[in-house]
Design an enzyme around this catalytic site. Structure first.
Site: not given
Ligand code: C5P
Length: 413
Positions: A221, A300, A316, A319, A334
């Site tokens: 992204n 590839k 997974p 956070v 975030f």
């Molecule tokens: O659920 P969403 O992706 O919108 O949540 C965003 C928050 O969750 C951010 O703090 C991002 O760093 C964290 N996140 C994470 N692991 C993931 C997806 C999101 O730590 N797989």
């Protein structure tokens, strides 16, 4: 006027090349009226002789914890009580590490433990050793205990490197020592104001993740990592020990922060859940890919078909997994939303068991992903704070302050 008149200064010398400047340091301190006693480590004696320092200080030099004669003359506890002020110059990375570990393995480290006097250290080492996370952690530990750090200075080093790590010049050390006696209250206040996050471990995820498709392709992204790195800088400047777990970014690692480079969400998850064990604050700023390939092709992939399907499985939630740990750090997430920001952000706050969530509206142009500016609304279970549009460096400072305020409140409750 002799500012150090009647002051008892214990000069600790450890084994660095800058030790050759210490006879001059002793003389200049005595010029200011100080009574100077010298303690040397074994390493120091490889650079300069005790006899020289005895001659200039006009006092016996101490170098052993276990010397019966020396202990009879002035025991180590007596010496620790004698000092009004201890100056360790040069302070090597080794002596700094030993003191920060609370060791009492030789006379000088023992005196640091046994004294009630203020202690200042004048680091002297190679620039790489100075910037090393271990040394920086030790320095932060010592400053959080109230030690004063004189320098180091920058410039050419004995080893040929150029950078921070030179011991300050003798006249600068004398001036700073005098200030310890003339401005002690002001200095204490300055120290308290300067480093409010001293001793805290901050762990921050930043940037995008890359989910490999085959050896040459990946899904990712547009995250630049700028916000996470700005938070790291702001926290470090306030005295925190900062580790950034970062996906691939084009950013310079902030000074004194440690960066752990990862690619995939799985790698970031593994590092975050391990390092969070020792973190006080965890800030999940990374734009983690929600899905990864269920199998990564070893070779590839050839474009032999008109269409192709990629089978994705969920990554997974890093956070959420950190927030589910038994001894979880104060956890900040975030939320990048395009609509109904408060509703979705508060939903994530509760669902992921976070202490705080910083939400930005990525539908608004000129802020968020890849931009230098951002605006945030930060939610906790019972509070909300708007941080208006500004550059990410300034925004990070405001966010770090809000995190610190809430973290401190969480410790009280
Ligand atoms: O659920 P969403 O992706 O919108 O949540 C965003 C928050 O969750 C951010 O703090 C991002 O760093 C964290 N996140 C994470 N692991 C993931 C997806 C999101 O730590 N797989």
């Amino acid at each position: 006027m002799q500012i150090l008149q009647g002051k008892k200064i214990l000069l600790g010398i450890s084994g660095g090349i800058a030790a050759y400047k210490t006879p001059e340091l002793v003389r200049r301190l005595k010029d200011q009226g100080a009574d100077v006693r010298v303690v040397m480590t074994e390493g120091a004696k490889a650079f300069i002789t005790p006899l020289t320092l005895q001659a200039v200080s006009a006092n016996a030099v101490s170098d052993s914890l276990l010397d019966t004669q020396a202990e009879l003359a002035m025991g180590h506890i007596e010496l620790a009580k004698w000092a009004d002020f201890i100056l360790i110059a040069p302070a090597t990375a080794d002596i700094i590490a030993k003191i920060a570990a609370g060791m009492a393995s030789d006379l000088l480290t023992t005196l640091c433990l046994a004294t009630a006097a203020p202690i200042a250290i004048a680091p002297a080492m190679n620039q790489q050793m100075w910037h090393n996370r271990a040394t920086q952690n030790n320095i932060n530990t010592l400053t959080s205990w109230g030690y004063t750090v004189f320098g180091p200075g920058a410039g050419e080093q004995a080893c040929g490197d150029v950078g921070l790590g030179r011991m300050l010049e003798v006249d600068e050390l004398v001036t700073l020592t005098c200030q310890e006696f003339t401005q002690p209250i002001q200095k204490t206040q300055e120290k308290e104001q300067a480093k409010p996050l001293a001793g805290q471990q901050w762990l921050i995820t930043a940037g995008p993740t890359r989910e490999a498709i085959d050896p040459v392709r990946y899904i990712s992204n547009h995250s630049s990592g700028k916000m996470g790195f700005a938070i790291a800088t702001a926290a470090q400047e306030l005295g925190a020990n900062v580790t950034i777990i970062s996906g691939p970014v084009n950013l310079t690692t902030p000074e004194f922060c440690q960066k752990i480079a990862v690619n995939s969400a799985i790698e970031m998850h593994q590092q975050a859940t391990t390092l969070a064990e020792n973190a006080d604050i965890f800030v999940a700023c990374a734009a983690v890919a929600d899905y990864r390939l269920d199998t990564i092709a070893n070779e590839k992939i050839k474009k032999s078909h008109d269409t192709m399907r990629l089978n994705l499985i969920k990554n997974p939630d890093i956070v959420a997994d950190v927030a589910a740990m038994t001894n979880k750090p104060f956890t900040v997430g975030f939320a990048a939303e395009t609509q109904d920001v408060e509703h979705y952000a508060r939903g994530k706050l509760a669902r992921k068991n976070l202490d705080m969530i910083a939400a930005n509206n990525v539908a608004t142009s000129g802020q968020g992903f890849n931009s230098d500016d951002n605006a945030l609304t930060v939610y906790t279970a019972n509070d909300e704070k708007v941080l208006p549009l500004t550059n990410k460096a300034e925004l990070a400072k405001q966010l770090v302050q809000f995190i610190q305020d809430n973290y401190q409140n969480s410790l009280k409750s």
